[in-house]
Design an enzyme around this catalytic site. Structure first.
Site, short mmCIF file in Angstrom:
data_model
loop_
_atom_site.label_atom_id
_atom_site.label_comp_id
_atom_site.label_asym_id
_atom_site.label_seq_id
_atom_site.Cartn_x
_atom_site.Cartn_y
_atom_site.Cartn_z
N ASN A 9 0.87 -1.18 0.00
CA ASN A 9 0.00 0.00 0.00
C ASN A 9 0.91 1.23 0.00
OD1 ASN A 9 -1.77 2.06 0.48
ND2 ASN A 9 -2.35 1.39 2.54
N HIS A 96 -9.33 1.23 5.10
CA HIS A 96 -8.05 1.43 5.76
C HIS A 96 -8.24 2.38 6.95
CE1 HIS A 96 -3.94 2.60 6.58
NE2 HIS A 96 -3.57 1.50 5.93
N GLU A 98 -6.61 4.76 7.98
CA GLU A 98 -6.42 6.19 7.67
C GLU A 98 -7.70 6.78 7.06
OE1 GLU A 98 -2.79 5.59 5.47
OE2 GLU A 98 -1.83 4.99 7.35
N GLU A 168 -4.94 -4.77 10.71
CA GLU A 168 -3.93 -3.74 10.89
C GLU A 168 -4.19 -2.99 12.20
OE1 GLU A 168 -2.05 -2.62 6.79
OE2 GLU A 168 -3.63 -1.20 7.30
N GLY A 174 3.00 2.42 10.69
CA GLY A 174 3.94 3.52 10.51
C GLY A 174 4.71 3.89 11.77
P1 13P Z 1 3.35 0.46 7.55
O1 13P Z 1 3.85 -0.81 6.96
O2 13P Z 1 4.07 1.68 7.05
O3 13P Z 1 3.29 0.39 9.05
O4 13P Z 1 1.84 0.67 7.05
C1 13P Z 1 0.94 -0.39 7.16
C2 13P Z 1 -0.29 -0.05 6.42
O5 13P Z 1 -1.03 0.82 6.80
C3 13P Z 1 -0.57 -0.79 5.19
O6 13P Z 1 -1.85 -0.55 4.74
#
Ligand code: 13P
Length: 250
Positions: A9, A96, A98, A168, A174
């Protein structure tokens, strides 16, 4: 037997020309892994999808979009409809964290997206996961139960095997702080058990990925777990060598 799916992603990273570069670098690095049966997908920004489709042709790489609007067409400025993606992408990420947190997307809206993606002939990657506060308050299972049930609501039994769930935990995204492989396995097994309650044996055909600070260093252990059928990778998918190392660990 569930095929492992490693998906990158890219979020709001990479221009069209950078997309060409990254896919061109990545394709030769993962060719052997695709040949041995690992499924590998990249999810660049919308604007780069058409170019990406051309660049990855014959590579065996799959393509995904990061979002979609569930409506078929109309006055939705800035949005992209499922029919605009079908024929271009195999996968569409929906829900997601976010999108849920920054853009206020509800469980019901995420479910509409999943249904629309399936109706358009693509496969949704449905993201679920708890916040740090929910985790610390012992609410993780309740959150997962709610998000899984709402996300899968109304999906026809024979469409379920096309749905991919990505677990997740939001505190792991992140942050460089991945869930331990044991915890990730427990949560993914819990999600599978929830699906089994809702849909019976379909639970054994649905793939469940882990996402959140997956790196070349932790991928092998995470991906060795029985209920973890792949990874949804953010930051580490932006470098061909790192993403390829995660694919190699699958
Ligand atoms: P990271 O691998 O940067 O922690 O992000 C995970 C993510 O949100 C994938 O959709």
């Amino acid at each position: 037997m569930r095929t492992t799916l490693i998906a990158g992603n890219w979020k709001m990273n990479k221009s069209v020309s950078e997309t060409v570069l990254l896919i061109s670098e990545l394709a030769p690095l993962v060719r052997d892994d695709i040949a041995r049966g690992v499924e590998v997908a990249v999810c660049p920004p919308f604007i780069a999808l058409a170019t990406a489709r051309d660049v990855l042709s014959n590579s065996g790489l799959k393509l995904g979009a990061q979002n979609v609007n569930p409506e078929a067409k109309g006055a939705f400025t800035g949005e992209i409809a499922p029919g605009m993606l079908s024929g271009l992408t195999e996968y569409v990420i929906v829900g997601h964290s976010e999108r849920r947190q920054i853009f206020g997307e509800s469980d019901a809206f995420v479910n509409k997206k999943a249904l629309a993606v399936l109706a358009a002939g693509m496969a949704p990657i449905l993201c679920v996961g708890e916040t740090l506060a929910e985790n610390e308050a012992g609410q993780t299972e309740a959150v997962l139960t709610r998000q899984v049930a709402a996300g899968l609501s109304g999906i026809a039994p024979n469409d379920l095997s096309r749905v991919v769930i990505a677990y997740e935990p939001i505190w792991a995204i992140g942050t460089g702080r991945a869930a331990t492989a044991a915890d990730a396995q427990n949560r993914c097994a819990f999600i599978r058990a929830e699906i089994r309650k809702l849909a019976g044996a379909a639970a054994d055909t649905m793939r469940i990925q882990y996402g959140g600070s997956v790196t070349p260093a932790n991928a092998r252990e995470i991906l060795s777990k029985p209920d973890i059928d792949g990874a949804l990778v953010g930051g580490a998918s932006l470098k061909a060598a790192d993403f390829a190392a995660i694919v190699a660990a699958a």
